[in-house]
Design a protein around this motif. Structure first.
Motif, PDB file in Angstrom:
ATOM      1  N   SER A  10       0.744  -1.237   0.097  1.00 59.79           N
ATOM      2  CA  SER A  10      -0.079  -0.115  -0.070  1.00 59.79           C
ATOM      3  C   SER A  10       0.762   1.159  -0.168  1.00 59.79           C
ATOM      4  O   SER A  10       0.541   2.148  -0.530  1.00 59.79           O
ATOM      5  N   THR A  11       1.965   1.127   0.947  1.00 58.92           N
ATOM      6  CA  THR A  11       2.918   2.158   0.970  1.00 58.92           C
ATOM      7  C   THR A  11       3.507   2.639  -0.720  1.00 58.92           C
ATOM      8  O   THR A  11       3.372   3.851  -1.034  1.00 58.92           O
ATOM      9  N   ILE A  12       3.828   1.771  -1.358  1.00 59.47           N
ATOM     10  CA  ILE A  12       4.454   1.697  -2.367  1.00 59.47           C
ATOM     11  C   ILE A  12       3.524   2.216  -3.529  1.00 59.47           C
ATOM     12  O   ILE A  12       3.729   3.240  -4.401  1.00 59.47           O
ATOM     13  N   VAL A  13       2.122   1.803  -3.594  1.00 57.06           N
ATOM     14  CA  VAL A  13       1.165   2.030  -4.425  1.00 57.06           C
ATOM     15  C   VAL A  13       0.853   3.694  -4.230  1.00 57.06           C
ATOM     16  O   VAL A  13       0.478   4.236  -5.377  1.00 57.06           O
ATOM     17  N   GLN A  14       0.880   4.115  -2.934  1.00 58.20           N
ATOM     18  CA  GLN A  14       0.470   5.513  -2.811  1.00 58.20           C
ATOM     19  C   GLN A  14       1.695   6.553  -3.183  1.00 58.20           C
ATOM     20  O   GLN A  14       1.542   7.689  -3.680  1.00 58.20           O
ATOM     21  N   LEU A  15       2.867   6.157  -2.550  1.00 56.64           N
ATOM     22  CA  LEU A  15       4.024   6.888  -2.371  1.00 56.64           C
ATOM     23  C   LEU A  15       4.797   6.852  -3.868  1.00 56.64           C
ATOM     24  O   LEU A  15       5.109   8.151  -4.342  1.00 56.64           O
ATOM     25  N   VAL A  16       5.022   6.150  -4.812  1.00 53.35           N
ATOM     26  CA  VAL A  16       5.580   6.083  -5.864  1.00 53.35           C
ATOM     27  C   VAL A  16       5.186   7.371  -6.994  1.00 53.35           C
ATOM     28  O   VAL A  16       5.684   8.070  -7.335  1.00 53.35           O
ATOM     29  N   ALA A  60       0.836  14.683   5.676  1.00 54.74           N
ATOM     30  CA  ALA A  60       0.614  14.467   4.113  1.00 54.74           C
ATOM     31  C   ALA A  60       1.459  13.874   3.311  1.00 54.74           C
ATOM     32  O   ALA A  60       2.658  13.702   3.699  1.00 54.74           O
ATOM     33  N   LEU A  61       0.962  12.921   2.509  1.00 57.81           N
ATOM     34  CA  LEU A  61       1.647  12.157   1.673  1.00 57.81           C
ATOM     35  C   LEU A  61       2.847  12.949   0.855  1.00 57.81           C
ATOM     36  O   LEU A  61       3.824  12.493   0.828  1.00 57.81           O
ATOM     37  N   ALA A  62       2.810  14.157   0.407  1.00 55.49           N
ATOM     38  CA  ALA A  62       3.645  14.806  -0.305  1.00 55.49           C
ATOM     39  C   ALA A  62       4.820  14.915   0.724  1.00 55.49           C
ATOM     40  O   ALA A  62       5.643  15.054  -0.064  1.00 55.49           O
ATOM     41  N   GLY A  63       4.643  15.355   1.819  1.00 54.93           N
ATOM     42  CA  GLY A  63       5.870  15.411   2.806  1.00 54.93           C
ATOM     43  C   GLY A  63       6.672  14.215   3.066  1.00 54.93           C
ATOM     44  O   GLY A  63       7.830  14.513   2.869  1.00 54.93           O
TER      45      GLY A  63
END
Length: 353
Positions: free
Chosen positions: A23-29, A328-331
């Motif tokens: 899940s982290t990879i899917v959102q972060l990449v 926030a994910l962008a951070g």
């Protein structure tokens, strides 16, 4: 597939089953790519929407991408670290190895051996960092505040007509403390008729009997119309927005994103101190934190919010502000990209000299 020759960073996923790492990879990449990073994934169990490289193209790792002397090999599991060490040290490929650790325990000797061979290490929380014996940087996971957001009430069809809803989401299993949540609801809901409860999550074949004991207990208590089990849902976001209170009762956890998802949706959170939950929730401000596995403490914390929905809504508003400012994910994407830059930039300057 993308051309590996243009890729600066390879994000790995060597495990097919969906997990928090996946899940982290899917959102972060995608977020990292939006910041200008030339990143692609390698592995299994990932959606087609992500940029990917083919296994057969790995021989090209002997040649770094344009403008670089190295590539980043970002591992999050032992086997991914081991392959990276083989490629860098055994085959002499120009790679810099990065490992992200979320473990809330002392690593095995084998894992420590691999970690010591990394060029940079990231811990997902201060608690996980405390179990590392090497220099590391703490970068907490973020959440997509555009996807998980407080909005006009969006009610799933089978949520019932309760004006107030308390929820617990994720795999239905002992580790996640689902039984503690259901037990508390059976005890508390008869005293709070304006509330209902919902448990969203998959029950695996291995946990089938565990799930059955929960539904049987609810039926025996005569609360089947007030404690619902929709199972695994395709889109969890509208369920969060329907809640007034979210509960994360895990007995143990790696990091755990659901409290952040709830807070980003403007929902108060009562969580155990498993994983990084205690680093997310501010007691008395955005919710409450209780000792993992302590049923009485969990029940009592929930009782306070069930009795005072206004306080729950205030905590939800505070949680939304906290996530927007600190999670926030962008951070997270910027911070991880910065780790890459510390490894790549010195070599880039050398190449340009």
């Amino acid at each position: 597939m993308v051309d590996i020759r243009d890729v600066e960073v390879i994000a790995l996923n060597f495990k097919r089953r969906l997990s928090g790492v996946t899940s982290t990879i899917v959102q972060l990449v995608p977020c990292q790519a939006d910041l200008g990073l030339r990143i692609a994934t390698l592995g299994v169990g990932l959606p087609d929407s992500l940029p990917k490289i083919a296994w057969r193209s790995l021989w090209r790792l002997w040649s770094p991408p344009p403008g670089r002397s190295h590539r980043i090999w970002h591992a999050r599991r032992n086997n991914e670290m081991a392959v990276g060490v083989l490629l860098r040290d055994g085959l002499r490929m120009p790679l810099k190895l990065v490992f992200t650790s979320a473990a809330q325990r002392r690593h095995t000797a084998y894992t420590r051996f691999l970690i010591r061979r990394m060029d940079a290490v990231i811990a997902t929380s201060g608690r996980s960092g405390a179990f590392l014996d090497v220099a590391h940087r703490v970068i907490r996971h973020g959440v997509d505040v555009a996807r998980f957001r407080a909005a006009a009430q969006s009610q799933p069809e089978d949520a019932g007509d309760a004006p107030l809803l308390v929820g617990c989401f994720g795999r239905v299993r002992h580790q996640k403390g689902t039984d503690l949540f259901v037990r508390a609801m059976i005890e508390l809901l008869p005293h709070h008729p304006q509330w209902r409860a919902v448990v969203c999550g998959r029950v695996t074949a291995k946990e089938a009997r565990f799930g059955e004991t929960l539904t049987e207990a609810v039926s025996k208590a005569g609360l089947t119309d007030r404690i619902r089990f929709p199972g695994e849902v395709d889109d969890i976001t509208p369920w969060y927005r329907r809640l007034t209170l979210y509960v994360a009762p895990s007995r143990n956890e790696g990091f755990g994103l659901t409290p952040l998802e709830a807070m980003a949706s403007g929902v108060a959170v009562v969580a155990s101190d498993a994983g990084a939950y205690a680093e997310m929730v501010v007691p008395g401000e955005t919710g409450a934190v209780v000792p993992a596995g302590d049923y009485e403490a969990l029940r009592d914390a929930l009782a306070l919010y069930l009795a005072d929905p206004v306080a729950a809504r205030r905590a939800g508003e505070a949680g939304l502000a906290r996530v927007s400012a600190d999670f926030a994910l962008a951070g997270e994407a910027r911070a991880v990209n910065d780790v890459y830059a510390t490894l790549l930039d010195p070599y880039t300057r050398g190449a340009e000299a």
